[in-house]
Design an enzyme around this catalytic site. Structure first.
Site, PDB file in Angstrom:
ATOM      1  N   HIS A 139      -5.672  -3.970  -1.217  1.00 32.53           N
ATOM      2  CA  HIS A 139      -5.543  -2.906  -2.207  1.00 32.53           C
ATOM      3  C   HIS A 139      -5.610  -3.403  -3.645  1.00 32.53           C
ATOM      4  O   HIS A 139      -5.590  -2.569  -4.563  1.00 32.53           O
ATOM      5  CB  HIS A 139      -4.225  -2.156  -1.986  1.00 32.53           C
ATOM      6  CG  HIS A 139      -4.199  -1.328  -0.754  1.00 32.53           C
ATOM      7  ND1 HIS A 139      -4.497   0.005  -0.730  1.00 32.53           N
ATOM      8  CD2 HIS A 139      -3.928  -1.665   0.542  1.00 32.53           C
ATOM      9  CE1 HIS A 139      -4.401   0.474   0.504  1.00 32.53           C
ATOM     10  NE2 HIS A 139      -4.050  -0.529   1.303  1.00 32.53           N
TER      11      HIS A 139
ATOM     12  N   SER B 223       0.786  -1.229   0.000  1.00 35.60           N
ATOM     13  CA  SER B 223       0.000   0.000   0.000  1.00 35.60           C
ATOM     14  C   SER B 223       0.818   1.280   0.000  1.00 35.60           C
ATOM     15  O   SER B 223       0.300   2.329  -0.375  1.00 35.60           O
ATOM     16  CB  SER B 223      -0.927   0.018   1.216  1.00 35.60           C
ATOM     17  OG  SER B 223      -0.185  -0.040   2.428  1.00 35.60           O
TER      18      SER B 223
ATOM     19  N   LYS C 215     -11.664  -0.118   0.494  1.00 39.59           N
ATOM     20  CA  LYS C 215     -10.902   0.450  -0.608  1.00 39.59           C
ATOM     21  C   LYS C 215     -11.773   0.456  -1.865  1.00 39.59           C
ATOM     22  O   LYS C 215     -12.611   1.312  -2.031  1.00 39.59           O
ATOM     23  CB  LYS C 215      -9.624  -0.337  -0.845  1.00 39.59           C
ATOM     24  CG  LYS C 215      -8.483  -0.307   0.145  1.00 39.59           C
ATOM     25  CD  LYS C 215      -8.603   0.389   1.395  1.00 39.59           C
ATOM     26  CE  LYS C 215      -7.373   0.344   2.264  1.00 39.59           C
ATOM     27  NZ  LYS C 215      -7.656   0.018   3.660  1.00 39.59           N
TER      28      LYS C 215
END
Length: 429
Positions: free
Chosen positions: A217, A189, A248
């Site tokens: 992610h 990330s 996310k």
């Protein structure tokens, strides 16, 4: 004379890390815990100041999508604001079961279990680990994976970031009689690079290890259908267990574990972070369900994110910044010095661009960076504003050369397969 009580150690006698304390004393506008208000696609107000949002993990722009927000609102009207209990007692709702079924089908896994947060999903791994087991963890893994290993009785072996040779030496040294687990982020990330999944899968098979990938992610973003790094590499079967978050790409809040049915059932009844936590809210579950439908039916969003990311990477590199090793819409702009990084963040905000300042312990010492992220809902004009701000701040703080570099290496992004780009649905006023 001091009394006996005055001579005792005090558990409240604590100070934050010296680097943070020094920075707090020298930076007038602290870049953390700032109040943000969404203003529109790709825009926020920061304590009343309008800015382009260039520091958000809502990669697909679904957190404020009308279909997602209306699903959340309808769930609150129908089910209330909270489940007010754990899943095992009174907290399970039809929404949770539907979301688990949909996530399992989306990831082509036999079963899935949804959790209240993504951090919690990784902490559930502690239930799988016993004394005598060994966990092999990438040094750049997310804190939730790190804490899961720390809280378990298993031995921990950290391998250098993405270093397969180092990992193999550690696996070999562990011997054949110990149960082995390899854990890694799918997309890291902070610096935007991805795990070397083909090599990890090979080592896992060779040494009889299980492989867990945290897709926080990358699920929703990478792969032809958005199923993450495993799909991107065509190695869905190489991953034994997937964890992830709904905060996310799914624009909601929550997490999940997906894998073999007997393991998911085992975690459901034995993982303390799940058993003893109140269930995810109806609004979060409904929002994630609506977002998943968009992810499945609008692949152009992923293509648009990568188009914006390519322009950001190459525009920043043309200015003289370094954004490697990222190959994704997470764009790390390397600054180095902690105080200089914080000052750059403030100057960018003054130029109308909100980013993320990442200093230790988020990154190693003297490797501070400005983290920029692309969103599907960014406009070309907003991307231009981001690059213009970095150009001005780079000159002001002497982060880039006065003249543009003669040449630079264009970024080679990991991209989903091409889809004809269609306009995004209009946002409600």
């Amino acid at each position: 004379m001091r009394g006996a009580a005055e001579d005792m150690e005090d558990v409240f006698d604590k100070r934050i890390a010296p680097i943070l304390e020094k920075a707090m004393g020298e930076i007038s506008d602290w870049p953390y815990f700032r109040a943000l208000t969404p203003k529109g696609p790709g825009e926020v107000t920061v304590e009343g100041r309008p800015s382009v949002m260039a520091g958000c993990n809502d990669y697909l722009g679904l957190a404020c999508d009308p279909r997602v927000t209306e699903a959340a609102a309808e769930a609150v009207r129908r089910y209330g604001a909270s489940c007010s209990g754990s899943r095992s007692l009174n907290g399970t709702m039809v929404l949770h079961e539907e979301l688990e079924h949909r996530i399992a089908a989306f990831l082509e896994r036999p079963a899935a279990l949804v959790t209240t947060t993504g951090f919690q999903a990784n902490l559930m791994l502690t239930a799988l680990l016993e004394r005598g087991d060994t966990v092999f963890s990438d040094m750049s893994n997310h804190a939730s994976l790190v804490d899961a290993v720390r809280l378990s009785p298993a031995a921990r072996r950290r391998y250098r970031h993405r270093d397969l040779d180092h990992l193999e030496r550690l696996l070999s040294a562990a011997g054949p009689d110990t149960a082995k687990l390899i854990v890694t982020d799918g997309l890291f990330s902070m610096e935007g690079d991805v795990c070397p999944l083909p090599g990890l899968g090979t080592l896992a098979r060779r040494h009889g290890a299980r492989l867990v990938v945290d897709g926080a992610h990358d699920i929703g973003l990478l792969g032809e259908r958005g199923r993450g790094v495993a799909e991107h590499f065509g190695l869905m079967d190489a991953v034994d267990l997937q964890t992830g978050t709904l905060s996310k790409c799914f624009g909601s809040l929550g997490g999940f574990v997906a894998g073999p049915e007997h393991i998911v059932r085992f975690l459901r009844y034995t993982a303390r972070p799940f058993v003893f936590t109140a269930a995810m809210s109806p609004a979060s579950a409904a929002a994630a369900l609506a977002a998943l439908t968009v992810i499945e039916t609008e692949p152009d969003r992923r293509q648009r994110v990568f188009n914006h990311a390519e322009r950001l990477h190459n525009g920043l590199r043309a200015l003289g910044y370094t954004t490697s090793p990222s190959v994704t819409p997470v764009v790390p702009v390397h600054i180095g010095d902690e105080l200089l990084c914080l000052r750059a963040w403030q100057e960018l905000l003054d130029h109308g661009v909100y980013t993320n300042a990442v200093i230790p312990p988020g990154v190693p010492s003297h490797r501070s960076l400005i983290r920029v992220t692309a969103q599907a809902t960014h406009t070309e004009e907003q991307i231009t504003r981001i690059l213009d701000a970095f150009a001005a701040v780079g000159r002001l703080l002497r982060l880039v050369p006065r003249g543009a570099p003669d040449d630079y290496e264009p970024v080679d992004l990991i991209r989903p397969r091409h889809h004809a780009t269609a306009p995004l649905p209009a946002e409600s006023p």
